[in-house]
Enzyme design. Structure first.
Site, PDB file in Angstrom:
ATOM      1  N   ALA A  90      10.792  15.612  29.090  1.00 53.81           N
ATOM      2  CA  ALA A  90      10.911  16.829  28.592  1.00 53.81           C
ATOM      3  C   ALA A  90       9.846  17.915  29.095  1.00 53.81           C
ATOM      4  CB  ALA A  90      10.915  16.958  26.973  1.00 53.81           C
ATOM      5  N   GLY A  91      10.509  19.139  29.362  1.00 52.93           N
ATOM      6  CA  GLY A  91       9.479  20.198  29.498  1.00 52.93           C
ATOM      7  C   GLY A  91       9.341  20.681  31.152  1.00 52.93           C
ATOM      8  N   LYS A 128      16.932   4.798  24.229  1.00 59.02           N
ATOM      9  CA  LYS A 128      16.195   6.163  24.260  1.00 59.02           C
ATOM     10  C   LYS A 128      15.715   6.520  22.903  1.00 59.02           C
ATOM     11  CE  LYS A 128      14.793  10.857  25.639  1.00 59.02           C
ATOM     12  NZ  LYS A 128      15.177  12.091  26.084  1.00 59.02           N
ATOM     13  N   ASN A 176      16.568  17.373  32.363  1.00 55.79           N
ATOM     14  CA  ASN A 176      17.920  17.655  32.499  1.00 55.79           C
ATOM     15  C   ASN A 176      18.168  19.053  32.707  1.00 55.79           C
ATOM     16  OD1 ASN A 176      20.408  16.702  30.081  1.00 55.79           O
ATOM     17  ND2 ASN A 176      20.642  17.982  31.711  1.00 55.79           N
ATOM     18  N   THR A 177      17.515  20.077  31.748  1.00 55.25           N
ATOM     19  CA  THR A 177      17.852  21.126  31.606  1.00 55.25           C
ATOM     20  C   THR A 177      17.503  21.946  33.106  1.00 55.25           C
ATOM     21  OG1 THR A 177      17.554  21.269  29.231  1.00 55.25           O
ATOM     22  CG2 THR A 177      17.610  23.448  30.545  1.00 55.25           C
ATOM     23  N   GLY A 222      13.965  21.511  26.916  1.00 55.80           N
ATOM     24  CA  GLY A 222      14.374  22.460  27.375  1.00 55.80           C
ATOM     25  C   GLY A 222      13.556  23.748  27.837  1.00 55.80           C
TER      26      GLY A 222
END
Length: 257
Positions: free
Chosen positions: A184-185, A96, A206-207, A157
């Site tokens: 992301a986001g 990635k 992830n977050t 994040g």
């Protein structure tokens, strides 16, 4: 099932391995979600540190495909060097590719990203580029050898969801045959479902899971949202209307005098 670089993966949910309260909580989130791919940062892993070895053993035992990343890299040289180290440590051509251009938003440096993607593709890497929804950049990444695109939904994040709906719809339509992952986001299950309803092939987050009050429950919710969104997309949903349309037919309606 989804295919990336000729490799089939059972789940369309991809999870990161950072920020969890503990390794056991991370493993539990992966187990209940059924996620098929785990992203791992080389900066978190170490080939010589015992803690790193323990972490790698845990991830390696989860039965998921490993996608190393170049998180935190800001130059082509740094990203390429990190990718070489990741291939040696994790034994996979997958990478990635992140080349960060703006510290506050973590927006990718798309110029350096294309350059690094070309170098790595020529060296046999199978590159998953973290990019924006820009059509020109997407075309250049594909010409550089990438066969997957990972446009961001919003800054890493942030949990804002899909910030540029029209831009994401445009890139999905323009490159209809290219596997695409929203990266992301994503902050809520509804964001994940929305991405899948738009025709994206997978979601990476992830977050939203790691920082949830109950990571396992959130991981499960995300998995169900991804599945529901994809099923809805494949069902060929109705087009939105500007005006009402009666769901009950008028033919055969009784008329009272």
């Amino acid at each position: 099932m989804v295919k990336f670089y000729e490799t089939e993966v059972d789940s369309r949910l991809m999870l990161g391995t950072a920020l969890y309260p503990s390794p056991s909580i991370m493993a539990g989130a992966f187990k209940v979600s059924g996620a098929g791919i785990a992203t791992v940062s080389l900066r978190r892993e170490s080939g010589h540190d015992k803690a790193g070895q323990d972490f790698w053993s845990l991830v390696g035992g989860m039965g998921v495909k490993i996608l190393p990343n170049t998180a935190g890299c800001h130059t082509v040289k740094e990203a390429v060097t990190t990718a070489h180290m990741a291939r040696e440590i994790f034994g996979t051509p997958w990478i990635k590719l992140e080349v960060i251009g703006h510290t506050d938003t973590l927006q990718p440096d798309v110029f350096a990203l294309v350059e690094a993607a070309k170098v790595l593709s020529d060296e046999g890497f199978e590159v998953f580029p973290y990019t924006t929804e820009d059509l020109i950049v997407a075309d250049k990444l594909l010409n550089a050898g990438c066969r997957v695109l990972m446009p961001w939904g919003a800054p890493i994040g942030s949990g804002l969801g899909l910030s540029n709906i029209q831009g994401l719809k445009a890139i999905r339509a323009q490159f209809a045959d290219v596997p695409m992952v929203i990266d992301a986001g994503i902050g809520l299950p509804s964001h994940a479902a929305q991405a899948m309803e738009m025709g994206f092939d997978a979601v990476l987050l992830n977050t939203a899971v790691a920082k949830a009050g109950d990571p396992a429950q959130m991981a499960l919710a995300m998995a169900r949202a991804v599945e529901a969104g994809r099923t809805g997309y494949e069902a060929d949903p109705m087009e939105p209307r500007d005006m009402a349309s009666p769901s009950t037919p008028l033919i055969g309606k009784a008329f009272l005098e």
